[in-house]
Design a protein around this motif. Structure first.
Motif, PDB file in Angstrom:
ATOM      1  N   GLN A 135       0.852  -1.184   0.000  1.00 47.13           N
ATOM      2  CA  GLN A 135       0.000   0.000   0.000  1.00 47.13           C
ATOM      3  C   GLN A 135       0.884   1.229   0.000  1.00 47.13           C
ATOM      4  OE1 GLN A 135      -3.551   0.320   0.170  1.00 47.13           O
ATOM      5  NE2 GLN A 135      -3.256   2.524   0.003  1.00 47.13           N
ATOM      6  N   ILE A 136       0.651   2.109  -0.945  1.00 48.79           N
ATOM      7  CA  ILE A 136       1.271   3.429  -0.879  1.00 48.79           C
ATOM      8  C   ILE A 136       0.433   4.244   0.091  1.00 48.79           C
ATOM      9  CG2 ILE A 136       1.686   5.575  -2.137  1.00 48.79           C
ATOM     10  CD1 ILE A 136       2.346   3.903  -4.591  1.00 48.79           C
ATOM     11  N   VAL A 137       1.041   4.721   1.175  1.00 48.46           N
ATOM     12  CA  VAL A 137       0.264   5.440   2.187  1.00 48.46           C
ATOM     13  C   VAL A 137       0.349   6.959   2.033  1.00 48.46           C
ATOM     14  CG1 VAL A 137       0.292   3.568   3.860  1.00 48.46           C
ATOM     15  CG2 VAL A 137       2.099   5.274   3.918  1.00 48.46           C
ATOM     16  N   ALA A 174      -3.087   2.135  -8.338  1.00 45.82           N
ATOM     17  CA  ALA A 174      -3.750   0.993  -7.702  1.00 45.82           C
ATOM     18  C   ALA A 174      -3.248   0.813  -6.273  1.00 45.82           C
ATOM     19  CB  ALA A 174      -3.519  -0.276  -8.525  1.00 45.82           C
ATOM     20  N   GLU A 175      -1.939   0.921  -6.087  1.00 47.73           N
ATOM     21  CA  GLU A 175      -1.399   0.739  -4.738  1.00 47.73           C
ATOM     22  C   GLU A 175      -1.786   1.878  -3.799  1.00 47.73           C
ATOM     23  OE1 GLU A 175       2.786   0.047  -5.086  1.00 47.73           O
ATOM     24  OE2 GLU A 175       2.493  -2.030  -5.701  1.00 47.73           O
ATOM     25  N   ALA A 176      -2.019   3.040  -4.359  1.00 47.97           N
ATOM     26  CA  ALA A 176      -2.384   4.177  -3.517  1.00 47.97           C
ATOM     27  C   ALA A 176      -3.871   4.177  -3.163  1.00 47.97           C
ATOM     28  CB  ALA A 176      -2.029   5.488  -4.208  1.00 47.97           C
ATOM     29  N   THR A 177      -4.705   3.662  -4.078  1.00 44.69           N
ATOM     30  CA  THR A 177      -6.153   3.725  -3.847  1.00 44.69           C
ATOM     31  C   THR A 177      -6.713   2.430  -3.273  1.00 44.69           C
ATOM     32  OG1 THR A 177      -6.528   3.027  -6.126  1.00 44.69           O
ATOM     33  CG2 THR A 177      -6.599   5.406  -5.685  1.00 44.69           C
ATOM     34  N   GLY A 178      -5.889   1.396  -3.192  1.00 49.79           N
ATOM     35  CA  GLY A 178      -6.391   0.119  -2.697  1.00 49.79           C
ATOM     36  C   GLY A 178      -7.283  -0.593  -3.706  1.00 49.79           C
ATOM     37  N   LEU A 179      -7.200  -0.195  -4.973  1.00 47.61           N
ATOM     38  CA  LEU A 179      -7.969  -0.857  -6.030  1.00 47.61           C
ATOM     39  C   LEU A 179      -7.038  -1.765  -6.828  1.00 47.61           C
ATOM     40  CD1 LEU A 179      -9.832   2.348  -7.306  1.00 47.61           C
ATOM     41  CD2 LEU A 179     -10.842   0.510  -5.942  1.00 47.61           C
ATOM     42  N   SER A 180      -7.620  -2.647  -7.636  1.00 44.42           N
ATOM     43  CA  SER A 180      -6.781  -3.467  -8.507  1.00 44.42           C
ATOM     44  C   SER A 180      -6.378  -2.640  -9.725  1.00 44.42           C
ATOM     45  CB  SER A 180      -7.548  -4.703  -8.947  1.00 44.42           C
ATOM     46  OG  SER A 180      -8.619  -4.326  -9.786  1.00 44.42           O
ATOM     47  N   LYS A 181      -5.327  -3.062 -10.397  1.00 39.60           N
ATOM     48  CA  LYS A 181      -4.881  -2.344 -11.585  1.00 39.60           C
ATOM     49  C   LYS A 181      -5.981  -2.281 -12.637  1.00 39.60           C
ATOM     50  CE  LYS A 181      -1.221  -4.883 -12.190  1.00 39.60           C
ATOM     51  NZ  LYS A 181      -0.019  -5.496 -12.809  1.00 39.60           N
ATOM     52  N   VAL A 182      -6.660  -3.394 -12.812  1.00 42.92           N
ATOM     53  CA  VAL A 182      -7.719  -3.433 -13.814  1.00 42.92           C
ATOM     54  C   VAL A 182      -8.818  -2.415 -13.485  1.00 42.92           C
ATOM     55  CG1 VAL A 182      -9.534  -4.862 -14.817  1.00 42.92           C
ATOM     56  CG2 VAL A 182      -7.283  -5.828 -14.401  1.00 42.92           C
ATOM     57  N   THR A 225      -4.541   3.411   6.993  1.00 42.18           N
ATOM     58  CA  THR A 225      -4.597   3.501   5.531  1.00 42.18           C
ATOM     59  C   THR A 225      -4.303   2.123   4.945  1.00 42.18           C
ATOM     60  OG1 THR A 225      -3.759   5.776   5.681  1.00 42.18           O
ATOM     61  CG2 THR A 225      -3.673   4.717   3.528  1.00 42.18           C
ATOM     62  N   MET A 226      -3.252   1.500   5.430  1.00 42.00           N
ATOM     63  CA  MET A 226      -2.912   0.137   5.032  1.00 42.00           C
ATOM     64  C   MET A 226      -4.065  -0.819   5.288  1.00 42.00           C
ATOM     65  SD  MET A 226      -0.514  -1.710   3.906  1.00 42.00           S
ATOM     66  CE  MET A 226       0.329  -3.283   3.928  1.00 42.00           C
TER      67      MET A 226
END
Lengths: 245, 245
Positions: free
Chosen positions: A69-71, A183-191, B139-140
């Motif tokens: 996760q990018i926080v 995706a890593e920042a929003t907690g969503l998948s890349k797709v 956040t994580m």
DNA sequence: GTAACATGCTAACATAAGTTATTGTAGGCG
DNA sequence: CGCCTACAATAACTTATGTTAGCATGTTAC
């Protein structure tokens, strides 16, 4: 004028001596990092406070099974936690997105600030409080906003913060994040990030191509993301906030 | 000994004078609030720094359409943002869960601390840094953990923090949150919170009934929540962390 | 110039979590 | 005592988002 000074002056009016002090510190102990490398790693002993001079970086955390996760993001002019050196070890890592140059600020630098530069000390407290507010807003973003609201909100935040540091034009900015980063920042998948961006494009809220982001209608993007800039505290004493400043 | 002193001494060894100073401040300007009322509201001008003496409270943010997110919990001994009074307005609200008593700490109190109580000043910085780390961990939590991991993680965090303040037994603690509160804190729906708690109960990881939480096997709960306590920075200089302390 | 790789895009399908609704239960209070 | 109200539990159904996979495009390295 440095991005740091430019940003801080949105909150506190600095003297020439204040500015000189900051610019001097930013010119010493400079290091550069290639894109996609780590500036600091979870578990290490924190030694200095880092000031981002140029480029984009992020804080991230990782679970044992690899989920990342990018926080938060670091933009030019951002400072990582003040006084971080009182802790025994880092609880997160800091990595670069683009090529980055930083200045390492020592404990002694901050002693000097609190002894003789009260306006800078106040500005640093403002920076600390705004960073905390941003982190709370991310909690809100991940907990309550839908995918497209969340993405719109993140884009608004980054645009506002870049503008504050003097790094955005009227309605566009350089934007080096990949969809995987988003995706890593929003907690969503890349797709799903891809789907969400397509949706924002279809609504003419964003033009995102080749590391360049254009926001043709910031007002509409803000309302799509339920974005309220109050948490950035862009309100210097005695001044009204001007959306274009 | 006050919850605040008890908590800070997990990080810094305080002198008798330090403790007296803190206890004196905590005895002045005390106010009490009924359960489910607001201590401060988004948009207001922040005046004092609040120290929680007793009871549970939370920070929360709300979207125009009513969606609410609890962004952090305040337990006895917790202090809301230091220097918050330099900002023009609150970007979030603070509300009580239970009946709460607080002490309002003035700007002058902090001036006194930084002038004559360096260990307390360091301890306050530690508090600030740990609060920031907790917010990142949330956040994580919201971005990467599944519902049951997220719930397990939150329960572990609250238990650790209560224990730090001297408010938990060996493997249990008082726990006044409703399932609706847990939903607002985890970004899950109330129904799914219920399902998730059932799941944790079925795995014998928790016993939660009548405002009392029992954790029969903390180790297993921690691993179910991918909980790593490093972000709480319970590591006083020269001391090893003892999981039971 | 081409291999190798990172990035972006799309489709088909799977699933975790949300929504709505009903019922049960335990306190609080007239 | 019995009526509220808040909280918890559960069922049935819907949906937003995740997963896997494949292809297209562009960039870098040799």
């Amino acid at each position: 004028m440095s991005h740091l000074v430019r940003k801080l002056e949105n909150f506190v009016r600095l003297s020439a001596a204040d500015r000189m002090m900051l610019n001097r510190a930013a010119a010493q102990r400079v290091r550069t990092f290639a894109p996609r490398t780590d500036i600091a790693r979870e578990g290490e002993k924190p030694k200095d406070v880092h000031l981002i001079l140029n480029g984009w970086a992020c804080r991230y955390k990782q679970l044992e099974d690899g989920r990342r996760q990018i926080v938060s993001f670091f933009l030019p002019g951002d400072i990582c936690d003040l006084n971080i050196f009182i802790l025994r070890e880092m609880d997160h890592s800091i990595g670069t997105i683009t090529a980055v140059s930083i200045a390492d600020l020592s404990r002694e630098f901050f002693d000097e600030i609190s002894a003789g530069y009260p306006r800078v000390a106040t500005a640093f407290w403002w920076e600390t409080l705004v960073n905390a507010a941003i982190q709370r807003e991310w909690t809100m973003n991940l907990g309550q906003r839908t995918a497209s609201e969340r993405m719109a909100h993140l884009l608004c935040e980054l645009f506002f913060r870049l503008r504050l540091a003097g790094l955005a034009d009227e309605n566009s900015c350089s934007f080096p994040l990949t969809q995987a980063d988003l995706a890593e920042a929003t907690g969503l998948s890349k797709v799903h990030v891809n789907r969400t961006l397509q949706e924002l494009r279809a609504s003419n809220l964003i033009v995102l191509k080749g590391k360049m982001l254009v926001l043709p209608d910031l007002e509409r993007l803000m309302s799509a993301g339920l974005f309220n800039a109050n948490y950035l505290h862009l309100d210097r004493e005695g001044r009204q906030l001007d959306a274009n400043e």
